[in-house]
Design an enzyme around this catalytic site. Structure first.
Site, PDB file in Angstrom:
ATOM      1  N   CYS A  14       0.876  -1.177  -0.001  1.00 37.81           N
ATOM      2  CA  CYS A  14       0.194  -0.052   0.024  1.00 37.81           C
ATOM      3  C   CYS A  14       1.017   1.399   0.088  1.00 37.81           C
ATOM      4  O   CYS A  14       1.539   1.346   1.109  1.00 37.81           O
ATOM      5  CB  CYS A  14      -0.927  -0.102   1.123  1.00 37.81           C
ATOM      6  SG  CYS A  14      -2.052   1.459   1.226  1.00 37.81           S
ATOM      7  N   GLU A  23      -4.114   1.515  -6.134  1.00 34.18           N
ATOM      8  CA  GLU A  23      -3.062   0.262  -6.550  1.00 34.18           C
ATOM      9  C   GLU A  23      -2.966   0.595  -7.964  1.00 34.18           C
ATOM     10  O   GLU A  23      -3.780   0.933  -8.657  1.00 34.18           O
ATOM     11  CB  GLU A  23      -3.472  -0.782  -6.192  1.00 34.18           C
ATOM     12  CG  GLU A  23      -2.370  -1.988  -6.099  1.00 34.18           C
ATOM     13  CD  GLU A  23      -1.141  -1.622  -5.525  1.00 34.18           C
ATOM     14  OE1 GLU A  23      -0.178  -1.178  -6.472  1.00 34.18           O
ATOM     15  OE2 GLU A  23      -1.015  -1.709  -4.500  1.00 34.18           O
TER      16      GLU A  23
END
Length: 223
Positions: free
Chosen positions: A2, A104
């Site tokens: 992340c 992402e």
């Protein structure tokens, strides 16, 4: 992993959702939070919950150089309970890192496509985080890292890793002001239920950490 996320909610919504009496004066809605920047985190002491800003990128209390934080924005939940940098924190210094989505980058034939991802059934959530206090004679920092795990079926379409998102009913337990064993913390994370996620593609405008504002989360218009 992340490496970028958002927290666009207003202060009142955050306070109500997480049972916080007041936020810190530095808080402002963010659309492109990046490593090295300050993020909103919540810890709990025996006196109650405390919300504050921490630098994203863990600097262990024993580190000599704070630049190590850029290498420690994430901690693998599968092994954090064994690693010197994280083992003690799994037992003693767990936190909530507040968010409302994360980004992402999905590999496509035309390159990497940024995707905004969020829980399907709630607008605010918390990553499972770890924190530490680093201090020298000249400088002091509170820093944090986000635990990650193998991607669920939904996320596998985008990336093989994902942040650990705490179910709402287990957020309080994660930060309860008692010392766990690092193994217990590991087992706690391993047994968490993953909730349903949703996602949509966004503009490559979000690729640059300097870019900020609602344009970062606007759905990409397919031509």
């Amino acid at each position: 992993m992340c490496g970028r996320y958002t927290l666009t909610a207003d202060e009142q919504a955050i306070m109500e959702e997480f049972g916080i009496e007041k936020l810190v004066h530095e808080y402002e809605p963010r659309y492109n939070i990046a490593p090295g920047q300050k993020v909103l985190a919540v810890i709990q002491t025996r006196e109650g919950k405390r919300a504050g800003m921490m630098y994203w990128g863990l600097v262990p209390s024993w580190a000599k150089d704070p630049q190590i934080g850029y290498k420690m924005i994430n901690a693998r939940s599968e092994t954090a309970h064994e690693k010197p940098s994280f083992k003690r924190l799994m037992a003693e210094k767990r936190c909530l890192i507040i968010a409302d989505s994360f980004y992402e980058w999905k590999k496509t034939e035309s390159g990497k496509q940024p995707v905004r991802i969020f829980p399907e059934n709630r607008s605010l959530f918390a990553f499972a985080g770890l924190w530490d206090h680093w201090k020298t004679e000249d400088e002091e920092r509170f820093t944090c890292t986000i635990l990650t795990q193998e991607a669920n079926e939904f996320m596998q379409q985008v990336h093989h890793r994902m942040p650990v998102i705490l179910p709402k009913e287990q957020q309080e337990q994660w930060i309860e002001p008692v010392k766990w064993s690092s193994d217990h913390a590991h087992q706690f994370v391993e047994q968490l239920t993953m909730e349903d996620l949703d996602a949509y593609s966004v503009s490559t405008y979000v690729n640059a950490a300097k870019n900020e504002g609602p344009a970062c989360i606007e759905p990409l218009v397919e031509e």
